[in-house]
Enzyme design. Structure first.
Site, PDB file in Angstrom:
ATOM      1  N   ALA A  96       0.699  -1.195   0.053  1.00  0.00           N
ATOM      2  CA  ALA A  96       0.031   0.118  -0.051  1.00  0.00           C
ATOM      3  C   ALA A  96       0.899   1.210  -0.129  1.00  0.00           C
ATOM      4  O   ALA A  96       1.626   1.261   0.860  1.00  0.00           O
ATOM      5  CB  ALA A  96      -0.818  -0.162   1.151  1.00  0.00           C
ATOM      6  N   SER A  97       0.829   2.097  -0.952  1.00  0.00           N
ATOM      7  CA  SER A  97       1.547   3.244  -1.016  1.00  0.00           C
ATOM      8  C   SER A  97       3.029   2.975  -0.962  1.00  0.00           C
ATOM      9  O   SER A  97       3.622   2.218  -1.680  1.00  0.00           O
ATOM     10  CB  SER A  97       1.057   4.108  -0.280  1.00  0.00           C
ATOM     11  OG  SER A  97       1.488   5.524  -0.058  1.00  0.00           O
ATOM     12  N   LEU A  98       3.728   3.766  -0.053  1.00  0.00           N
ATOM     13  CA  LEU A  98       5.155   3.473   0.283  1.00  0.00           C
ATOM     14  C   LEU A  98       5.569   2.141   0.547  1.00  0.00           C
ATOM     15  O   LEU A  98       6.688   1.504  -0.006  1.00  0.00           O
ATOM     16  CB  LEU A  98       5.623   4.338   1.333  1.00  0.00           C
ATOM     17  CG  LEU A  98       7.120   4.010   1.894  1.00  0.00           C
ATOM     18  CD1 LEU A  98       7.989   4.635   0.824  1.00  0.00           C
ATOM     19  CD2 LEU A  98       7.088   4.823   3.087  1.00  0.00           C
ATOM     20  N   SER A 100       4.985  -0.386  -1.148  1.00  0.00           N
ATOM     21  CA  SER A 100       4.921  -1.018  -2.381  1.00  0.00           C
ATOM     22  C   SER A 100       6.427  -1.118  -2.676  1.00  0.00           C
ATOM     23  O   SER A 100       6.888  -2.274  -3.338  1.00  0.00           O
ATOM     24  CB  SER A 100       4.400  -0.495  -3.533  1.00  0.00           C
ATOM     25  OG  SER A 100       3.137  -0.163  -3.343  1.00  0.00           O
ATOM     26  N   HIS A 198      -1.010  10.995  -2.258  1.00  0.00           N
ATOM     27  CA  HIS A 198      -2.299  10.253  -3.275  1.00  0.00           C
ATOM     28  C   HIS A 198      -3.248  11.360  -3.814  1.00  0.00           C
ATOM     29  O   HIS A 198      -4.317  11.542  -3.849  1.00  0.00           O
ATOM     30  CB  HIS A 198      -3.077   9.386  -2.253  1.00  0.00           C
ATOM     31  CG  HIS A 198      -2.158   8.152  -1.922  1.00  0.00           C
ATOM     32  ND1 HIS A 198      -1.829   7.213  -2.635  1.00  0.00           N
ATOM     33  CD2 HIS A 198      -1.625   7.783  -0.652  1.00  0.00           C
ATOM     34  CE1 HIS A 198      -1.032   6.453  -2.112  1.00  0.00           C
ATOM     35  NE2 HIS A 198      -0.874   6.827  -0.888  1.00  0.00           N
TER      36      HIS A 198
END
Length: 320
Positions: A96-98, A100, A198
């Site tokens: 999720a987000s960072l 990743s 985001h």
């Protein structure tokens, strides 16, 4: 059907002082990776990670991106290696987000040093080009976001489960939004982040970051990566994957639904705070045979949590 194991990696806002301290003091594997990657982060960013995380007393608010970006990555990668050494191995990784970046490194899509360099470069690009902003988690349905008073001043950053979403907005708008949420009696929490992730307010960092990513070698990983931006399972990562992961909304609710359509899973939160485990628990459909497990939480129970996790996954006590 045998449940597949999913390592879930969280992003900005999941960090806190002293995260993973008990493991750092007792686990050789965890400490080895923390120290090794901290040395690299010092060289790349000019700032220590371990000293910032375990500082006593606290020196400042732990939200500066050039510190928290590598700190979250280093802890997550180190924790994943600790779990793998204990015999808990993922069939898939979810970022999720960072998160990743750590997911991609654990799955072999990026080398760990390249992934850390990308994390640092993204933080630098954000700090050099973007106005300050923030994110607010709201405990209600995302339908609230359709109202003009909110939609006009913020962007939807994450849809986590039916009664939990996050929004992003510039710094100047955050107090006003929180005032409106309080007036409506809506529970909310401002996240410890420096930018409006985001959302369009981080777009100025895109060119610099993507220019750097063109130099980063990528390969086909040995594990699939579950993408929360696309709500899909990927075996190859597109060129713009790592920018989209922090720019586009997190669709965790849709992502869990997609995984659940394929059968039961064992969801293990490999982030600092256990928030992904909480989100996944509430995102599971009624009657699901899947299980959800945190590894760390902010409550000083790291060793107890790890022992419980090891027992659930392997039937034996945790080792360090």
């Amino acid at each position: 059907m045998t449940a597949k194991t999913v390592f879930m990696f969280s992003g900005q806002g999941s960090q806190y002082f002293q995260m993973g301290k008990q493991l750092f003091e007792t686990s050789e594997v965890f400490r080895h990776w923390m120290i090794r990657l901290d040395k690299l982060a010092r060289e790349m960013a000019g700032t220590p990670v371990i000293d910032a995380v375990y500082a006593s007393p606290r020196t400042d608010s732990f939200d500066r991106t050039l510190k928290t970006h590598p700190a979250i990555f280093i802890l997550e990668y180190s924790l994943a290696q600790c779990l793998i050494r204990d015999g808990i191995e993922p069939d898939l990784v979810l970022g999720a987000s960072l998160g990743s970046f750590a997911a991609a490194a654990v799955a072999g899509h990026l080398g760990v040093e390249d992934a850390l360099a990308a994390v640092v470069q993204q933080a630098i690009a954000l700090e050099e080009t973007c106005q300050r902003g923030g994110m607010i988690a709201v405990l209600t349905g995302r339908e609230l976001f359709e109202q003009d008073w909110l939609r006009g001043h913020a962007e939807l950053a994450a849809d986590n489960f039916a009664t939990h979403f996050a929004l992003a907005a510039p710094q100047a708008r955050l107090d006003e939004i929180e005032e409106q949420l309080r007036a409506r009696g809506l529970a909310h929490q401002r996240l410890a982040v420096s930018f409006a992730f985001h959302s369009r307010w981080i777009d100025p960092a895109q060119a610099t970051f993507e220019a750097f990513m063109h130099s980063v070698p990528r390969g086909r990983g040995h594990l699939p990566l579950v993408c929360c931006e696309q709500a899909a399972v990927l075996t190859d990562l597109p060129d713009d994957f790592f920018w989209r992961a922090v720019r586009r909304p997190i669709r965790l609710r849709d992502t869990i639904a997609q995984l659940e359509s394929q059968g039961p899973h064992r969801y293990i939160d490999v982030g600092p705070s256990g928030t992904m485990a909480t989100f996944a628990k509430y995102a599971l459909p009624a009657g699901s045979a899947s299980t959800v497990h945190p590894a760390l939480t902010p409550y000083g129970q790291d060793l107890k949590n790890m022992a419980t996790l090891r027992a659930a996954c392997t039937g034996s006590a945790v080792s360090t």
